[in-house]
Design a protein around this motif. Structure first.
Motif, PDB file in Angstrom:
ATOM      1  N   ARG A  20       1.125  -1.100  -0.166  1.00 21.94           N
ATOM      2  CA  ARG A  20      -0.169   0.101   0.107  1.00 21.94           C
ATOM      3  C   ARG A  20       0.752   1.155   0.311  1.00 21.94           C
ATOM      4  O   ARG A  20       1.695   1.165   0.884  1.00 21.94           O
ATOM      5  N   PRO A  21       0.634   2.195  -0.803  1.00 23.09           N
ATOM      6  CA  PRO A  21       1.421   2.934  -1.327  1.00 23.09           C
ATOM      7  C   PRO A  21       1.503   4.204   0.539  1.00 23.09           C
ATOM      8  O   PRO A  21       0.592   4.302   0.872  1.00 23.09           O
ATOM      9  N   VAL A  22       2.569   4.757   0.182  1.00 26.82           N
ATOM     10  CA  VAL A  22       2.613   5.911   1.557  1.00 26.82           C
ATOM     11  C   VAL A  22       1.592   6.655   2.018  1.00 26.82           C
ATOM     12  O   VAL A  22       1.479   7.637   0.435  1.00 26.82           O
ATOM     13  N   LEU A  23       0.832   7.025   2.774  1.00 22.87           N
ATOM     14  CA  LEU A  23       0.126   8.212   2.622  1.00 22.87           C
ATOM     15  C   LEU A  23       0.765   9.755   2.820  1.00 22.87           C
ATOM     16  O   LEU A  23       1.642   9.699   3.617  1.00 22.87           O
ATOM     17  N   GLY A  24       0.603  10.798   2.271  1.00 26.62           N
ATOM     18  CA  GLY A  24       0.832  12.512   2.668  1.00 26.62           C
ATOM     19  C   GLY A  24       1.993  12.777   1.720  1.00 26.62           C
ATOM     20  O   GLY A  24       2.726  11.310   0.986  1.00 26.62           O
ATOM     21  N   SER A  25       1.896  13.897   1.947  1.00 31.41           N
ATOM     22  CA  SER A  25       3.058  14.395   0.378  1.00 31.41           C
ATOM     23  C   SER A  25       3.318  15.750   0.789  1.00 31.41           C
ATOM     24  O   SER A  25       2.950  16.515   2.119  1.00 31.41           O
ATOM     25  N   GLU A  26       4.359  16.207   0.185  1.00 32.21           N
ATOM     26  CA  GLU A  26       5.037  17.739   0.944  1.00 32.21           C
ATOM     27  C   GLU A  26       5.401  18.184  -0.539  1.00 32.21           C
ATOM     28  O   GLU A  26       6.126  17.993  -1.857  1.00 32.21           O
ATOM     29  N   THR A  27       5.755  19.709  -0.918  1.00 33.57           N
ATOM     30  CA  THR A  27       6.235  20.325  -1.504  1.00 33.57           C
ATOM     31  C   THR A  27       7.815  20.652  -1.421  1.00 33.57           C
ATOM     32  O   THR A  27       7.550  21.616   0.226  1.00 33.57           O
ATOM     33  N   VAL A  28       8.377  20.976  -2.092  1.00 32.73           N
ATOM     34  CA  VAL A  28      10.248  20.426  -2.313  1.00 32.73           C
ATOM     35  C   VAL A  28       9.662  21.337  -2.996  1.00 32.73           C
ATOM     36  O   VAL A  28       9.801  21.253  -4.348  1.00 32.73           O
ATOM     37  N   PRO A  29      11.238  22.113  -3.283  1.00 28.33           N
ATOM     38  CA  PRO A  29      11.947  22.752  -4.130  1.00 28.33           C
ATOM     39  C   PRO A  29      12.574  21.536  -4.910  1.00 28.33           C
ATOM     40  O   PRO A  29      12.733  21.201  -5.215  1.00 28.33           O
ATOM     41  N   THR A  30      12.255  22.369  -6.611  1.00 29.57           N
ATOM     42  CA  THR A  30      12.326  21.485  -7.801  1.00 29.57           C
ATOM     43  C   THR A  30      13.890  20.989  -7.681  1.00 29.57           C
ATOM     44  O   THR A  30      14.723  20.300  -8.143  1.00 29.57           O
ATOM     45  N   LEU A  31      14.970  21.449  -7.490  1.00 27.15           N
ATOM     46  CA  LEU A  31      16.652  21.486  -7.209  1.00 27.15           C
ATOM     47  C   LEU A  31      17.113  20.510  -6.534  1.00 27.15           C
ATOM     48  O   LEU A  31      17.360  19.880  -6.597  1.00 27.15           O
ATOM     49  N   GLU A  32      15.966  20.047  -5.371  1.00 23.29           N
ATOM     50  CA  GLU A  32      15.882  19.897  -4.292  1.00 23.29           C
ATOM     51  C   GLU A  32      14.746  18.238  -4.031  1.00 23.29           C
ATOM     52  O   GLU A  32      14.730  17.120  -3.624  1.00 23.29           O
ATOM     53  N   SER A  33      14.640  17.508  -5.688  1.00 23.65           N
ATOM     54  CA  SER A  33      13.272  16.737  -5.970  1.00 23.65           C
ATOM     55  C   SER A  33      13.945  15.498  -6.754  1.00 23.65           C
ATOM     56  O   SER A  33      13.037  14.734  -6.462  1.00 23.65           O
ATOM     57  N   ASN A  34      15.333  15.601  -6.243  1.00 27.09           N
ATOM     58  CA  ASN A  34      15.877  14.295  -7.116  1.00 27.09           C
ATOM     59  C   ASN A  34      15.545  13.025  -6.671  1.00 27.09           C
ATOM     60  O   ASN A  34      15.603  12.740  -5.149  1.00 27.09           O
ATOM     61  N   GLY A  35      14.942  11.843  -7.675  1.00 23.51           N
ATOM     62  CA  GLY A  35      14.436  10.567  -7.051  1.00 23.51           C
ATOM     63  C   GLY A  35      13.381  10.840  -5.848  1.00 23.51           C
ATOM     64  O   GLY A  35      13.202   9.682  -5.540  1.00 23.51           O
ATOM     65  N   ARG A  36      12.512  12.281  -6.011  1.00 27.72           N
ATOM     66  CA  ARG A  36      11.371  11.694  -5.563  1.00 27.72           C
ATOM     67  C   ARG A  36      10.280  11.355  -6.821  1.00 27.72           C
ATOM     68  O   ARG A  36      10.540  10.733  -7.623  1.00 27.72           O
ATOM     69  N   VAL A  37       9.296  11.016  -5.513  1.00 31.76           N
ATOM     70  CA  VAL A  37       8.224  10.232  -6.441  1.00 31.76           C
ATOM     71  C   VAL A  37       7.106  11.459  -6.462  1.00 31.76           C
ATOM     72  O   VAL A  37       6.171  12.072  -5.354  1.00 31.76           O
ATOM     73  N   LEU A  38       6.179  12.210  -7.675  1.00 34.40           N
ATOM     74  CA  LEU A  38       5.468  12.978  -7.999  1.00 34.40           C
ATOM     75  C   LEU A  38       3.899  12.473  -7.373  1.00 34.40           C
ATOM     76  O   LEU A  38       3.315  11.075  -7.026  1.00 34.40           O
ATOM     77  N   ALA A  39       3.094  13.654  -6.565  1.00 33.23           N
ATOM     78  CA  ALA A  39       2.181  12.524  -5.908  1.00 33.23           C
ATOM     79  C   ALA A  39       1.132  13.681  -6.439  1.00 33.23           C
ATOM     80  O   ALA A  39       0.100  13.421  -6.257  1.00 33.23           O
ATOM     81  N   GLU A  40       1.193  14.266  -7.641  1.00 38.13           N
ATOM     82  CA  GLU A  40       0.214  14.947  -8.437  1.00 38.13           C
ATOM     83  C   GLU A  40       0.761  14.948  -9.578  1.00 38.13           C
ATOM     84  O   GLU A  40       2.273  15.264  -9.912  1.00 38.13           O
ATOM     85  N   ASP A  41      -0.284  14.895 -11.128  1.00 31.41           N
ATOM     86  CA  ASP A  41       0.164  15.697 -12.467  1.00 31.41           C
ATOM     87  C   ASP A  41       0.902  16.687 -12.249  1.00 31.41           C
ATOM     88  O   ASP A  41       0.618  17.923 -11.527  1.00 31.41           O
ATOM     89  N   LEU A  42       1.993  17.080 -12.701  1.00 30.52           N
ATOM     90  CA  LEU A  42       2.849  18.119 -13.610  1.00 30.52           C
ATOM     91  C   LEU A  42       2.179  18.731 -14.781  1.00 30.52           C
ATOM     92  O   LEU A  42       1.699  18.002 -15.876  1.00 30.52           O
TER      93      LEU A  42
END
Length: 406
Positions: A20-42
């Protein structure tokens, strides 16, 4: 009567069905997003390019003025990147530089190598077609379009794409929280004296490195004493603040292997015998906590077995847990075996191999589950089906380590 061993595909299927995918998201600077998983469509906020511009250094012209293939035109303006030119009159040209906007009236660019500048004029020795060397507005990205779907794991190229439409921050899934500990009274840490019968805990370093590669937040509980109560206490503590607990060692059924009774006492456990070599024993279950439960995966203790079962089973599980929606199984490539395997194993064997200068695969001579040097020497694994022999020149399925560690 022992139940039949699960195939690699069956075991992986059961893991992915349970996640079950984890719940919860956060907004982070694009410069610091390497390796993260998008929580919404861009969605693209602008067209890319935002206006017609030139792909080349050269001259912006009207194609009709250059039909002869040797036209001399008066140069009336100079347009560097970042500036806006004036409308181009018939019979004239504009000196233009890569990335600069095409002036109104121009419909082609002629590269400078096909032109000869003389004073305030240029001779164009080419008959361009309309649109030549022009990047059209929106040809890469259209404003309002979905450029990356939710569930995308961000790499450097995705970050560049997000930046190209002006997105300074991204909404991403929170990091997966993983607890890891190791069982075995024989384990020692590098830097400590090695007592008779002791071994250094290489798995601690391997698994921590893998968790870092996958962007996990993790807590390392170190080496846990070989006792049922110590194992249960660590499980209870780890379950409260983590999404997944990973252990190494203690997943057999010997008297000193306490993982099975400890997890069963604190939750539920499936002990799997998987038809995989190296590997075979794998434990999967959940540990209870105040709210819900924490996933549990127990890996074998042999260093190569632990490494490869992590790549085959924990990696895709982690990616799904992070919210990755696309394929999580590694891609395999058909390559030539430059070795012989005279006898196939009854299990699905993953052989450590290296790509040679001739474009074939060489086999590491010792495929033992304790031979960690094979994982450093090799470039990846040959996925060899049960009972399959390999003759030199046969085509095999090769999975590069690069596919398994991102």
């Amino acid at each position: 009567m022992k139940p039949p061993m699960l195939s690699v595909r069956e075991a992986l299927g059961q893991l992915l069905d349970a996640v079950r995918p984890v719940l919860g998201s956060e907004t982070v600077p694009t410069l610091e997003s390497n390796g993260r998983v998008l929580a919404e469509d861009l969605h693209a906020t602008i067209d890319v390019p935002s206006a017609d511009n030139t792909q080349m250094d050269g001259y912006a012209v009207r194609a009709a003025d250059c039909e002869s293939g040797s036209a001399t035109l008066r140069v009336t303006q100079r347009i560097p990147a970042g500036s806006v030119g004036e409308p181009l009159e018939a019979g004239t040209a504009a000196r233009i530089f890569t990335g600069a906007l095409i002036p109104p009236g121009a419909d082609a660019v002629v590269m400078q190598e096909q032109c000869e500048a003389i004073g305030d004029s240029v001779t164009v020795r080419h008959a361009p077609r309309a649109g030549e060397w022009i990047r059209r507005i929106g040809e890469d990205v259209s404003a309002g379009s979905v450029i990356l779907p939710a569930g995308t794991r961000l790499r450097s190229q995705e970050l560049g794409l997000a930046a190209s439409v002006g997105l300074a921050s991204l909404k991403v899934a929170r990091r997966v929280r993983v607890a890891v500990f190791f069982t075995g009274d024989e384990l020692a840490m590098p830097g400590e004296p090695l007592a008779p019968g002791a071994i250094y805990n290489s798995n601690r370093f391997t698994l921590r490195g893998l968790l870092e590669n996958f962007g996990c937040e993790f807590t390392d509980y170190g080496i846990v004493p070989d006792s049922l109560e110590a194992t249960r206490e660590t499980l209870r503590k780890a379950a409260q603040a983590h999404d997944l607990i990973i252990t190494s060692g203690g997943v057999s059924v010997g008297e000193e292997d306490h993982i099975k009774p400890a997890v069963e006492a604190e939750g539920r456990l499936d002990m799997w015998q998987i038809a995989v070599k190296p590997g075979k024993p794998l434990a999967f279950g959940e540990v209870r906590r105040e709210e819900g439960a924490c996933f549990f995966i127990g890996l074998p203790g042999n260093p190569v077995s632990s490494f490869i079962t992590f790549l085959l089973f924990v990696r895709p599980f982690l990616l799904r847990l992070q919210g990755v929606s696309g394929p999580v199984e590694p891609r395999g490539y058909t390559m030539r075996a430059d070795f012989t395997l005279a006898k196939g194993d009854r299990r699905n064997e993953f052989l450590r191999v290296r790509v040679n200068a001739a474009g074939g695969l060489d086999l590491f001579p010792n495929q033992g589950s304790g031979v960690l040097t094979s994982t450093v020497w090799g470039d990846g694994l040959v996925d060899n089906p049960p009972g399959q022999t390999i003759a030199e020149g046969d085509l095999v399925r090769f999975i590069p380590f690069a596919e398994l560690q991102h």
